[in-house]
Design a protein around this motif. Structure first.
Motif, PDB file in Angstrom:
ATOM      1  N   VAL A  45       0.866  -1.180   0.000  1.00 57.31           N
ATOM      2  CA  VAL A  45       0.000   0.000   0.000  1.00 57.31           C
ATOM      3  C   VAL A  45       0.901   1.229   0.000  1.00 57.31           C
ATOM      4  CG1 VAL A  45      -1.841   1.276   1.158  1.00 57.31           C
ATOM      5  CG2 VAL A  45      -1.739  -1.216   1.370  1.00 57.31           C
ATOM      6  N   VAL A  46       0.625   2.162  -0.912  1.00 56.62           N
ATOM      7  CA  VAL A  46       1.339   3.436  -0.913  1.00 56.62           C
ATOM      8  C   VAL A  46       0.326   4.528  -0.583  1.00 56.62           C
ATOM      9  CG1 VAL A  46       2.747   5.072  -2.189  1.00 56.62           C
ATOM     10  CG2 VAL A  46       3.037   2.617  -2.594  1.00 56.62           C
ATOM     11  N   THR A  47       0.518   5.146   0.561  1.00 60.08           N
ATOM     12  CA  THR A  47      -0.368   6.200   1.050  1.00 60.08           C
ATOM     13  C   THR A  47       0.161   7.552   0.597  1.00 60.08           C
ATOM     14  OG1 THR A  47      -0.973   4.900   2.998  1.00 60.08           O
ATOM     15  CG2 THR A  47      -1.255   7.292   3.149  1.00 60.08           C
ATOM     16  N   ARG A  48      -0.758   8.405   0.087  1.00 63.48           N
ATOM     17  CA  ARG A  48      -0.342   9.737  -0.350  1.00 63.48           C
ATOM     18  C   ARG A  48      -1.068  10.818   0.439  1.00 63.48           C
ATOM     19  NH1 ARG A  48      -1.325  12.912  -6.143  1.00 63.48           N
ATOM     20  NH2 ARG A  48       0.183  14.588  -5.755  1.00 63.48           N
ATOM     21  N   TYR A  49      -0.271  11.726   0.951  1.00 63.74           N
ATOM     22  CA  TYR A  49      -0.806  12.958   1.521  1.00 63.74           C
ATOM     23  C   TYR A  49      -0.439  14.085   0.549  1.00 63.74           C
ATOM     24  CZ  TYR A  49      -1.849  10.663   5.968  1.00 63.74           C
ATOM     25  OH  TYR A  49      -2.383   9.853   6.936  1.00 63.74           O
ATOM     26  N   PHE A  50      -1.433  14.642  -0.114  1.00 63.12           N
ATOM     27  CA  PHE A  50      -1.216  15.631  -1.178  1.00 63.12           C
ATOM     28  C   PHE A  50      -0.579  16.899  -0.634  1.00 63.12           C
ATOM     29  CE2 PHE A  50      -3.124  18.951  -4.118  1.00 63.12           C
ATOM     30  CZ  PHE A  50      -2.260  18.670  -5.175  1.00 63.12           C
ATOM     31  N   GLY A  51       0.467  17.365  -1.322  1.00 68.60           N
ATOM     32  CA  GLY A  51       1.204  18.536  -0.856  1.00 68.60           C
ATOM     33  C   GLY A  51       0.872  19.824  -1.578  1.00 68.60           C
ATOM     34  N   GLY A  52      -0.103  19.761  -2.510  1.00 69.91           N
ATOM     35  CA  GLY A  52      -0.534  20.985  -3.166  1.00 69.91           C
ATOM     36  C   GLY A  52       0.029  21.210  -4.554  1.00 69.91           C
ATOM     37  N   ILE A  53       0.951  20.354  -4.973  1.00 65.94           N
ATOM     38  CA  ILE A  53       1.555  20.508  -6.310  1.00 65.94           C
ATOM     39  C   ILE A  53       1.181  19.306  -7.161  1.00 65.94           C
ATOM     40  CG2 ILE A  53       3.713  20.727  -7.608  1.00 65.94           C
ATOM     41  CD1 ILE A  53       4.962  21.976  -5.103  1.00 65.94           C
ATOM     42  N   MET A  54       0.571  19.552  -8.308  1.00 66.65           N
ATOM     43  CA  MET A  54       0.179  18.470  -9.215  1.00 66.65           C
ATOM     44  C   MET A  54       1.431  17.824  -9.820  1.00 66.65           C
ATOM     45  SD  MET A  54      -3.110  18.601  -8.962  1.00 66.65           S
ATOM     46  CE  MET A  54      -3.761  17.678 -10.356  1.00 66.65           C
ATOM     47  N   LEU A  55       1.406  16.518  -9.957  1.00 64.51           N
ATOM     48  CA  LEU A  55       2.575  15.802 -10.477  1.00 64.51           C
ATOM     49  C   LEU A  55       2.413  15.372 -11.934  1.00 64.51           C
ATOM     50  CD1 LEU A  55       3.469  13.484  -7.445  1.00 64.51           C
ATOM     51  CD2 LEU A  55       4.352  15.750  -7.983  1.00 64.51           C
ATOM     52  N   GLY A  56       1.180  15.315 -12.420  1.00 66.32           N
ATOM     53  CA  GLY A  56       0.967  14.799 -13.765  1.00 66.32           C
ATOM     54  C   GLY A  56       1.038  13.283 -13.770  1.00 66.32           C
ATOM     55  N   ALA A  57       0.551  12.674 -14.842  1.00 66.94           N
ATOM     56  CA  ALA A  57       0.490  11.208 -14.915  1.00 66.94           C
ATOM     57  C   ALA A  57       1.867  10.574 -14.774  1.00 66.94           C
ATOM     58  CB  ALA A  57      -0.164  10.772 -16.221  1.00 66.94           C
ATOM     59  N   GLY A  58       2.845  11.088 -15.500  1.00 71.10           N
ATOM     60  CA  GLY A  58       4.197  10.525 -15.430  1.00 71.10           C
ATOM     61  C   GLY A  58       4.802  10.673 -14.049  1.00 71.10           C
ATOM     62  N   GLY A  59       4.574  11.823 -13.437  1.00 71.39           N
ATOM     63  CA  GLY A  59       5.096  12.053 -12.109  1.00 71.39           C
ATOM     64  C   GLY A  59       4.462  11.139 -11.073  1.00 71.39           C
ATOM     65  N   LEU A  60       3.145  10.887 -11.218  1.00 69.50           N
ATOM     66  CA  LEU A  60       2.458   9.984 -10.302  1.00 69.50           C
ATOM     67  C   LEU A  60       2.985   8.562 -10.424  1.00 69.50           C
ATOM     68  CD1 LEU A  60      -1.257  11.176 -10.550  1.00 69.50           C
ATOM     69  CD2 LEU A  60       0.242  11.329  -8.555  1.00 69.50           C
ATOM     70  N   ILE A  61       3.177   8.122 -11.661  1.00 68.71           N
ATOM     71  CA  ILE A  61       3.694   6.761 -11.883  1.00 68.71           C
ATOM     72  C   ILE A  61       5.054   6.590 -11.216  1.00 68.71           C
ATOM     73  CG2 ILE A  61       4.581   5.177 -13.647  1.00 68.71           C
ATOM     74  CD1 ILE A  61       2.313   6.261 -15.482  1.00 68.71           C
ATOM     75  N   ARG A  62       5.918   7.571 -11.397  1.00 64.20           N
ATOM     76  CA  ARG A  62       7.253   7.496 -10.782  1.00 64.20           C
ATOM     77  C   ARG A  62       7.159   7.538  -9.261  1.00 64.20           C
ATOM     78  NH1 ARG A  62       8.339  10.724 -15.273  1.00 64.20           N
ATOM     79  NH2 ARG A  62       8.040  12.656 -14.093  1.00 64.20           N
ATOM     80  N   ALA A  63       6.266   8.387  -8.743  1.00 65.92           N
ATOM     81  CA  ALA A  63       6.141   8.530  -7.297  1.00 65.92           C
ATOM     82  C   ALA A  63       5.616   7.246  -6.653  1.00 65.92           C
ATOM     83  CB  ALA A  63       5.217   9.701  -6.967  1.00 65.92           C
ATOM     84  N   TYR A  64       4.580   6.653  -7.248  1.00 67.04           N
ATOM     85  CA  TYR A  64       4.038   5.423  -6.669  1.00 67.04           C
ATOM     86  C   TYR A  64       5.003   4.254  -6.848  1.00 67.04           C
ATOM     87  CZ  TYR A  64      -0.371   7.472  -5.305  1.00 67.04           C
ATOM     88  OH  TYR A  64      -1.332   8.222  -4.661  1.00 67.04           O
ATOM     89  N   THR A  65       5.757   4.276  -7.941  1.00 68.38           N
ATOM     90  CA  THR A  65       6.802   3.262  -8.122  1.00 68.38           C
ATOM     91  C   THR A  65       7.849   3.378  -7.019  1.00 68.38           C
ATOM     92  OG1 THR A  65       6.521   3.168 -10.531  1.00 68.38           O
ATOM     93  CG2 THR A  65       8.640   2.457  -9.658  1.00 68.38           C
ATOM     94  N   ASP A  66       8.327   4.599  -6.793  1.00 64.87           N
ATOM     95  CA  ASP A  66       9.359   4.817  -5.769  1.00 64.87           C
ATOM     96  C   ASP A  66       8.826   4.504  -4.374  1.00 64.87           C
ATOM     97  OD1 ASP A  66      11.034   5.579  -7.792  1.00 64.87           O
ATOM     98  OD2 ASP A  66      10.902   7.736  -7.387  1.00 64.87           O
ATOM     99  N   GLY A  67       7.552   4.829  -4.125  1.00 67.87           N
ATOM    100  CA  GLY A  67       6.959   4.525  -2.825  1.00 67.87           C
ATOM    101  C   GLY A  67       6.886   3.029  -2.573  1.00 67.87           C
TER     102      GLY A  67
END
Length: 227
Positions: A112-134
């Motif tokens: 499970v990767v939990t996200r607390y939004f920080g106010g800056i949009m990441l875009g689809a590519g950024g989300l994929i990388r972030a959830y991968t890294d998480g």
């Protein structure tokens, strides 16, 4: 190998593969990307019910999070594969988490990767990388290990044979279980299940047929490296 291995019994719901890679324990780690917190959680699971319970427990703990995205893979042939984007754009969260599990060759694991939004949009590519890294962070914290199938082989010998047999086993770096000293010596050896027959034949030669050799149960034993 003795110091690196800890015996565990095979859990229900998983076929008897000779070896498979999973994680040792519950693990958690956090990364921050553009002010969003991504908390990776990973845990070994034996059944789909166990995976669902784990995911629900994380959701309950992080009820105020923006998203709790997840994936799990269970079964001898990875028969059960599920993923959830939990409100993130389709394909940007659950799928990348599942791909990390697959790419690391893991079985019987939930993430499970939990996200607390920080106010800056990441875009689809950024989300994929972030959830991968998480997911990678959570799995690393859970400590990937190998579960390797071994077979118990009991060897009953007279005391006069004990020194020779013990020395031969040590030279072979044999993983050992309990040794009982009664009117005879009974050693519990734990060869790889796939090598059990050849081990029994070898031990018959070592004892010149004077020992009583009894095959026992198969069980998984944890290794930090693949033997």
């Amino acid at each position: 190998m003795r110091a690196q291995a800890a015996a565990i019994m095979n859990k229900g719901g998983f076929g008897m593969l000779n070896r498979y890679k999973t994680v040792k324990q519950f693990g958690i780690d956090e990364i921050v990307i553009k002010k969003s917190r991504f908390i990776g959680h990973a845990k070994p699971v034996a059944t789909e019910e166990e995976a669902i319970q784990f995911i629900e427990s994380i959701k309950k703990e992080h009820w105020s999070a923006t998203h709790n995205c997840s994936a799990y893979m269970i079964g001898e042939r990875d028969e059960i594969q599920k993923q959830s984007d939990d409100g993130e754009p389709s394909g940007t969260a659950g799928k990348p988490i599942l791909e990390v599990i697959k790419n690391q060759g893991l079985k019987n694991v939930a993430v499970v990767v939990t996200r607390y939004f920080g106010g800056i949009m990441l875009g689809a590519g950024g989300l994929i990388r972030a959830y991968t890294d998480g997911a990678v962070a959570g799995l690393a914290a859970a400590v990937p290990v190998y579960q390797v199938l071994h077979k118990e082989v009991m060897i009953e010998i007279d005391y006069t044979w004990h020194g020779k047999v013990d020395n031969e086993l040590r030279n072979r770096n044999m993983l050992m279980g309990e040794t009982l000293f009664t009117d005879k010596v009974t050693l519990t050896c734990l060869p790889l299940a796939e090598e059990a027959d050849s081990f029994i034949a070898w031990m018959t030669d070592v004892t010149q047929g004077q020992g009583i050799i009894l095959p026992g149960a198969e069980r998984y034993i944890e290794h930090t490296e693949q033997p």
